[in-house]
Design a protein around this motif. Structure first.
Motif, PDB file in Angstrom:
ATOM      1  N   VAL A  50      -8.203  -5.427   7.186  1.00  0.00           N
ATOM      2  CA  VAL A  50      -9.604  -5.143   7.830  1.00  0.00           C
ATOM      3  C   VAL A  50      -9.204  -4.874   9.632  1.00  0.00           C
ATOM      4  N   PHE A  51      -9.763  -3.917  10.011  1.00  0.00           N
ATOM      5  CA  PHE A  51      -9.456  -3.349  11.444  1.00  0.00           C
ATOM      6  C   PHE A  51     -10.440  -3.429  12.196  1.00  0.00           C
ATOM      7  N   TYR A  52     -10.519  -3.800  13.707  1.00  0.00           N
ATOM      8  CA  TYR A  52     -11.557  -3.730  14.681  1.00  0.00           C
ATOM      9  C   TYR A  52     -10.837  -2.514  15.658  1.00  0.00           C
ATOM     10  N   ASP A  53     -11.911  -1.600  15.882  1.00  0.00           N
ATOM     11  CA  ASP A  53     -11.721  -0.817  17.013  1.00  0.00           C
ATOM     12  C   ASP A  53     -11.339  -1.520  18.288  1.00  0.00           C
ATOM     13  N   LEU A  54     -10.362  -1.540  19.248  1.00  0.00           N
ATOM     14  CA  LEU A  54     -10.321  -2.196  20.084  1.00  0.00           C
ATOM     15  C   LEU A  54     -10.999  -2.092  21.413  1.00  0.00           C
ATOM     16  N   THR A  55     -11.779  -0.918  21.529  1.00  0.00           N
ATOM     17  CA  THR A  55     -12.769  -0.622  22.578  1.00  0.00           C
ATOM     18  C   THR A  55     -14.095  -0.899  22.111  1.00  0.00           C
ATOM     19  N   THR A  56     -14.648  -0.520  21.078  1.00  0.00           N
ATOM     20  CA  THR A  56     -15.943  -0.590  20.340  1.00  0.00           C
ATOM     21  C   THR A  56     -16.016  -1.872  19.559  1.00  0.00           C
ATOM     22  N   ARG A  57     -15.050  -2.399  19.160  1.00  0.00           N
ATOM     23  CA  ARG A  57     -14.986  -3.474  18.105  1.00  0.00           C
ATOM     24  C   ARG A  57     -15.650  -3.159  16.647  1.00  0.00           C
ATOM     25  N   GLN A  58     -16.017  -1.701  16.417  1.00  0.00           N
ATOM     26  CA  GLN A  58     -16.351  -1.363  15.190  1.00  0.00           C
ATOM     27  C   GLN A  58     -15.462  -1.730  14.165  1.00  0.00           C
ATOM     28  N   ARG A  59     -16.019  -2.319  12.851  1.00  0.00           N
ATOM     29  CA  ARG A  59     -15.082  -2.876  11.910  1.00  0.00           C
ATOM     30  C   ARG A  59     -14.896  -1.928  10.937  1.00  0.00           C
ATOM     31  N   HIS A  60     -13.569  -1.764  10.262  1.00  0.00           N
ATOM     32  CA  HIS A  60     -13.116  -0.642   9.417  1.00  0.00           C
ATOM     33  C   HIS A  60     -12.489  -1.583   8.213  1.00  0.00           C
ATOM     34  N   GLU A  61     -12.897  -1.023   7.205  1.00  0.00           N
ATOM     35  CA  GLU A  61     -12.353  -1.870   5.783  1.00  0.00           C
ATOM     36  C   GLU A  61     -11.138  -0.913   5.426  1.00  0.00           C
ATOM     37  N   GLY A  62      -9.892  -1.595   5.072  1.00  0.00           N
ATOM     38  CA  GLY A  62      -8.875  -1.106   4.575  1.00  0.00           C
ATOM     39  C   GLY A  62      -9.022  -0.289   3.403  1.00  0.00           C
ATOM     40  N   GLY A  63      -8.318   0.885   3.223  1.00  0.00           N
ATOM     41  CA  GLY A  63      -8.250   1.797   2.020  1.00  0.00           C
ATOM     42  C   GLY A  63      -9.397   3.092   2.306  1.00  0.00           C
ATOM     43  N   THR A  64      -9.941   2.682   3.532  1.00  0.00           N
ATOM     44  CA  THR A  64     -11.025   3.734   4.000  1.00  0.00           C
ATOM     45  C   THR A  64     -10.595   4.750   4.940  1.00  0.00           C
ATOM     46  N   THR A  65     -11.216   5.870   5.197  1.00  0.00           N
ATOM     47  CA  THR A  65     -10.541   6.963   6.202  1.00  0.00           C
ATOM     48  C   THR A  65     -11.774   7.027   7.185  1.00  0.00           C
ATOM     49  N   HIS A  66     -11.309   7.081   8.393  1.00  0.00           N
ATOM     50  CA  HIS A  66     -12.436   7.209   9.593  1.00  0.00           C
ATOM     51  C   HIS A  66     -11.791   8.477  10.576  1.00  0.00           C
ATOM     52  N   VAL A  67     -12.975   8.993  10.789  1.00  0.00           N
ATOM     53  CA  VAL A  67     -12.881  10.152  11.525  1.00  0.00           C
ATOM     54  C   VAL A  67     -13.480  10.029  12.829  1.00  0.00           C
ATOM     55  N   GLU A  68     -12.545   9.790  13.837  1.00  0.00           N
ATOM     56  CA  GLU A  68     -13.279   9.401  15.343  1.00  0.00           C
ATOM     57  C   GLU A  68     -13.093  10.525  16.348  1.00  0.00           C
ATOM     58  N   GLU A  69     -14.396  10.652  16.895  1.00  0.00           N
ATOM     59  CA  GLU A  69     -14.200  11.695  17.823  1.00  0.00           C
ATOM     60  C   GLU A  69     -13.480  11.442  19.087  1.00  0.00           C
ATOM     61  N   VAL A  70     -12.472  12.156  19.761  1.00  0.00           N
ATOM     62  CA  VAL A  70     -11.758  11.718  20.680  1.00  0.00           C
ATOM     63  C   VAL A  70     -11.889  12.705  22.177  1.00  0.00           C
ATOM     64  N   GLY A  71     -11.715  12.329  23.178  1.00  0.00           N
ATOM     65  CA  GLY A  71     -11.613  13.076  24.362  1.00  0.00           C
ATOM     66  C   GLY A  71     -10.185  13.017  24.963  1.00  0.00           C
ATOM     67  N   PRO A  72     -10.023  13.357  26.123  1.00  0.00           N
ATOM     68  CA  PRO A  72      -8.843  13.287  27.056  1.00  0.00           C
ATOM     69  C   PRO A  72      -8.431  12.031  27.294  1.00  0.00           C
TER      70      PRO A  72
ATOM     71  N   ASP B 168       0.668  -1.201   0.061  1.00  0.00           N
ATOM     72  CA  ASP B 168      -0.061  -0.035   0.138  1.00  0.00           C
ATOM     73  C   ASP B 168       0.960   1.273  -0.095  1.00  0.00           C
ATOM     74  N   ALA B 169       1.103   1.833  -1.166  1.00  0.00           N
ATOM     75  CA  ALA B 169       2.309   2.726  -1.142  1.00  0.00           C
ATOM     76  C   ALA B 169       1.481   4.308  -0.873  1.00  0.00           C
ATOM     77  N   LEU B 170       0.386   4.307  -0.602  1.00  0.00           N
ATOM     78  CA  LEU B 170      -0.266   5.320  -0.006  1.00  0.00           C
ATOM     79  C   LEU B 170       0.107   5.483   1.257  1.00  0.00           C
ATOM     80  N   GLY B 171       0.562   4.550   2.045  1.00  0.00           N
ATOM     81  CA  GLY B 171       0.902   4.616   3.492  1.00  0.00           C
ATOM     82  C   GLY B 171       2.360   4.675   3.688  1.00  0.00           C
ATOM     83  N   TYR B 172       3.326   5.217   2.636  1.00  0.00           N
ATOM     84  CA  TYR B 172       4.669   5.211   2.733  1.00  0.00           C
ATOM     85  C   TYR B 172       4.956   6.297   3.529  1.00  0.00           C
ATOM     86  N   ASP B 173       4.356   7.433   3.624  1.00  0.00           N
ATOM     87  CA  ASP B 173       4.669   8.534   4.265  1.00  0.00           C
ATOM     88  C   ASP B 173       4.020   8.598   5.644  1.00  0.00           C
ATOM     89  N   THR B 174       3.385   7.829   6.047  1.00  0.00           N
ATOM     90  CA  THR B 174       2.625   7.869   7.305  1.00  0.00           C
ATOM     91  C   THR B 174       3.448   7.265   8.312  1.00  0.00           C
TER      92      THR B 174
END
Length: 858
Positions: free
Chosen positions: A675-697, A637-643
């Motif tokens: 494929v990835f799963y949020d460690l806390t909520t177990r929400q499933r995320h497909e590779g190649g997608t972008t997810h915006v997560e709300e965060v707190g302290p 996945d060359a799109l991740g080379y600079d991450t």
């Protein structure tokens, strides 16, 4: 000036070495292994083999006796030479080397014809008018250059100039400062289009720079250059095509890290403040550890700064290695004992510079341990260099060569020559008597860059091949760590050495955990240091990190400290260390409003120790990174080379901590094809997608990779030397097949080297019936008595669960599962199966059937 452009003769000897004669310099080419080619241009004329860098060779070396069993000798593969009018071609089992005759050009190709390396004719092998040795090779559009040990800025160094000339870089700019503390002349080239990797290790110890397409010429192809201040042009081309394979082959050449004591993965507390008090520093440090425990924050190590060596001299209070300030530490042995009772290992700071006002200077001189003055320095008269008169007199009394003089902490000083066997033996004695005999098997070697000696013509012993400091200063840190390891092994033969070092040459991973020195306190540093760590990971150095909270500058604000800790718990080395410019001390509880969140983060680190420890063992065997960039983990996945703000911890855990001030969201792009799963909520995320997560302290965004297996302690460890894990949770994502090797031993002794360890190979096969098998090997009896499998399966609950073919009882509630010896329960809210089983230490086969229950068919 010398150049090599025409091949005048060529021959293959019985050892498989291709000899190439040119009008400028002789070259030798060796197919060292099926995957590694060595090319050497003998500018020094003798092709002497005297390597402080290589732990695997295919030839006799002048340091074979020094390294003994630490060094491996292999037999190169068979080769065949084909010659024609234009070229000579050396064929190996996998690679081939083409040597074109006019103009001279060496190319290394893979079995499928992919070019791993190609010289630029006319520019390839040169010595300029200043005596620098230059090698030039072609580069292609889309080439990314990663590695180089410890550098600032972006992970990819394309179109940059990287200089490796170690410095004491206090408060460096994490985006732009260069150079830093390390000298690791190795890098990988990864092409963004072909997604193939190869490695380039420049086998040299002089200061060196890499021009990675920054310069440009209309007369020559696009190219990179390595420019060394001296020595031969001696490089190894390492085949891939996988990044991990290149790193593994590089670490086979330069050595792999030891299995450090488990405490090395714990919270390593430190601050210069405590050892600088007027009196009773020992009590202040003990109170710090007790206060941490009161806050529920585990501490496993204390990095003792050099203030413990401060002595009153004619020039005032000065740091004098191998002495103890008895006002601050009246009873060092008791101090070490008190900390050991609390489960804390102390790592005293030891430096290789000796001030001229050191009370034992005469003894150091008499033992002839110093880097020697150059001939030019000796020839100077005392009138033009009055300080030299003191050295001449001292040397005359000792019957030794006058010592070189350099800038040091507190004034001019002399520096130990670790290339001299006599110096290593003396150092071992002094280190044992002054430090190790007090009750520790851990040492922090610091300020080993030898930057202060400006006269690089100063002389060193070179283990029987005398040379200049220019050729040896960069290996001094490795040798200092090596003699430290020997001293610890002799003083405490049953304890694992735990050495920390700031500087390092290629191969420093063999001896020490390291870190990126004296960083500055800022949000910019927090983010930029990640690329520095990841570059080190790709340079064979798995056990490393950066000071958490920043070392130099004002104290971190509360939010910055919190986010730095929440990120830092995933670094292989986790140490909060500071010398704040506003007279404060960075401590986990310095801001009460965030102390609970700091505690939660550090406790998470401790629950992950089974995973981190297993990754450390893997690194010792395979050279694999612990903390790994997406470029390596997901090379497709060359799109991740600079991450770099998102990275992998091992194969299972994607880490995307919050790094921006005032952030309310965190954006994560998941690597394609995964494929990835949020460690806390177990929400499933497909590779190649972008997810915006709300965060707190409290947010620490973590994601489990499909196929991932993550071992986590259920009980909260408070000490890595005292607490045993009795319940181990295995978090599994069986959407894809996966495997993991869990490594267990006592965590502190050398018994694991004698086979007293246990390996559990966990294999997971996906399907309508998920199969998880555990295969055990090894004699170590683990403390684990209960296994808690946490198997993500959001689609449906199991129809049945079997262990070794026997039904595991279904429990109706989590409470029922908790109170039962064995059973399973499906958590519908999380979409996860929880299976509790007693662990008798034997192999087991777990089957989880997700077949449909056909109630109508009944």
């Amino acid at each position: 000036m010398r150049t090599s452009t025409q091949v005048q003769e060529i021959s293959l000897d019985a050892a498989g070495v291709l000899h190439v004669g040119t009008e400028g310099v002789a070259l030798r080419v060796l197919m060292m292994t099926e995957d590694v080619v060595r090319v050497r241009a003998g500018f020094d004329g003798d092709f002497a083999e005297q390597s402080y860098s290589l732990m695997t060779t295919a030839w006799e070396d002048g340091l074979d006796e020094v390294y003994g069993s630490e060094r491996t000798r292999l037999t190169p593969p068979p080769v065949r030479l084909e010659e024609n009018e234009d070229a000579a071609i050396l064929h190996g089992p996998r690679l081939r080397v083409e040597v074109r005759r006019s103009p001279l050009e060496i190319r290394v190709l893979d079995a499928d014809g992919s070019v791993l390396h190609a010289d630029v004719p006319y520019l390839a092998y040169r010595e300029d008018v200043n005596g620098r040795r230059i090698h030039t090779r072609r580069i292609e559009p889309g080439d990314a250059f990663v590695g180089f040990g410890e550098t600032t800025g972006a992970l990819d160094k394309a179109k940059q100039l990287v200089t490796l000339s170690p410095r004491d870089s206090l408060g460096y700019d994490a985006e732009n400062s260069s150079p830093l503390y390390k000298h690791i002349p190795f890098h990988l080239t990864v092409n963004r289009s072909t997604q193939r990797a190869s490695g380039y290790f420049f086998h040299g110890t002089h200061d060196v720079s890499f021009d990675l397409g920054r310069s440009h010429s209309n007369y020559f192809p696009h190219h990179s250059q390595v420019i060394a201040d001296g020595g031969d042009i001696d490089y190894f081309v390492i085949a891939g095509p996988a990044v991990r394979d290149v790193v593994a082959r590089y670490t086979e050449l330069t050595g792999r890290p030891p299995v450090l004591p488990r405490q090395a993965l714990g919270y390593l507390a430190s601050s210069m403040y405590y050892a600088e008090l007027d009196a009773d520093s020992d009590q202040a440090i003990t109170r710090f550890v007790d206060r941490a425990q009161e806050h529920g924050i585990p501490v496993d190590g204390f990095q003792l700064s050099s203030g413990y060596t401060t002595q009153d001299t004619a020039d005032g209070a000065k740091r004098c290695v191998f002495t103890w300030n008895r006002d601050r530490f009246p009873d060092p042995e008791r101090f070490f004992s008190d900390l050991a009772e609390r489960g804390v290992v102390v790592s005293p700071n030891v430096k290789p510079g000796i001030l001229r006002v050191h009370p034992q200077l005469e003894e150091f001189a008499r033992r002839d341990v110093f880097v020697g003055a150059s001939e030019d320095a000796i020839d100077q008269s005392s009138a033009t260099a009055p300080e030299l008169a003191v050295d001449l007199e001292l040397a005359a009394r000792a019957g030794t060569r006058p010592a070189a003089v350099g800038a040091w902490w507190g004034g001019p000083g002399h520096f130990v020559d670790f290339t001299a066997p006599r110096a290593r033996e003396a150092w071992k004695q002094w280190l044992t008597e002054a430090v190790l005999a007090q009750g520790t098997a851990s040492v922090w070697n610091d300020n080993c860059e030898y930057e202060g000696v400006l006269d690089l013509d100063s002389r060193v012993a070179g283990d029987g091949a005398p040379t200049t400091l220019a050729a040896a200063r960069n290996v001094m840190s490795n040798l200092m760590c090596r003699v430290t390891e020997e001293a610890i092994a002799e003083a405490h033969p049953e304890q694992r050495p735990f050495i920390v070092c700031r500087a390092g040459h290629a191969g420093i991973q063999r001896y020490a955990q390291t870190w990126a020195g004296d960083n500055s306190t800022s949000w910019t540093t927090l983010r930029a240091n990640i690329a520095t760590i990841l570059g080190m990971s790709l340079s064979g150095v798995a056990n490393q990190g950066c000071d958490i909270g920043g070392f130099h500058g004002p104290r971190p604000e509360p939010e910055l400290l919190l986010r730095w800790v929440q990120h830092g718990i995933f670094q292989p080395r986790f140490s909060i260390h500071s010398v704040n410019s506003d007279n404060t001390v960075t401590e986990p509880w310095m801001y009460p409003e965030i102390t609970p969140l700091i505690r939660e983060a550090i406790q998470l680190r401790y629950r992950l120790i089974p995973y981190l420890y297993s990754l450390m063992v893997r690194a010792s065997r395979e050279g694999a990174p612990i903390m790994e960039p997406l470029l390596s983990a997901f090379q497709h996945d060359a799109l991740g080379y600079d991450t770099t703000d998102v990275f992998m911890l091992g194969d299972s855990l994607l880490v995307a901590t919050v790094l921006e001030k005032g952030a309310e969201t965190r954006t994560v792009r998941f690597p394609a094809g995964e494929v990835f799963y949020d460690l806390t909520t177990r929400q499933r995320h497909e590779g190649g997608t972008t997810h915006v997560e709300e965060v707190g302290p409290a947010s620490i965004p973590l994601y489990l990779r499909a196929g991932g297996i993550l071992p986590i302690a259920v009980e909260q460890p408070t000490s890595l030397v005292r607490d045993e894990i009795e319940t181990l949770r295995l978090l599994c994502a069986p959407e894809r097949d996966g495997s993991f090797v869990l490594h267990e031993d006592d965590g502190h002794s050398r018994a694991h080297e004698r086979g007293e360890r246990r390996e559990t190979r966990v294999t997971m096969r996906a399907g309508s019936t998920v199969r998880i098998s555990l295969e055990r090997t090894g004699a170590y009896r683990s403390a684990v008595r209960t296994l808690l499998f946490d198997v993500i399966h959001p689609d449906r609950a199991p129809l049945r669960v079997l262990r070794d073919g026997q039904l595991v009882p279904h429990r109706e509630s989590p409470e029922d599962l908790l109170g039962a010896e064995s059973g399973w329960y499906y958590d519908a809210a999380l979409g996860s199966v929880r299976i509790s089983l007693p662990d008798d230490g034997e192999d087991l086969e777990l089957e989880i059937s997700f077949d449909t229950f056909d109630m109508i068919g009944m």
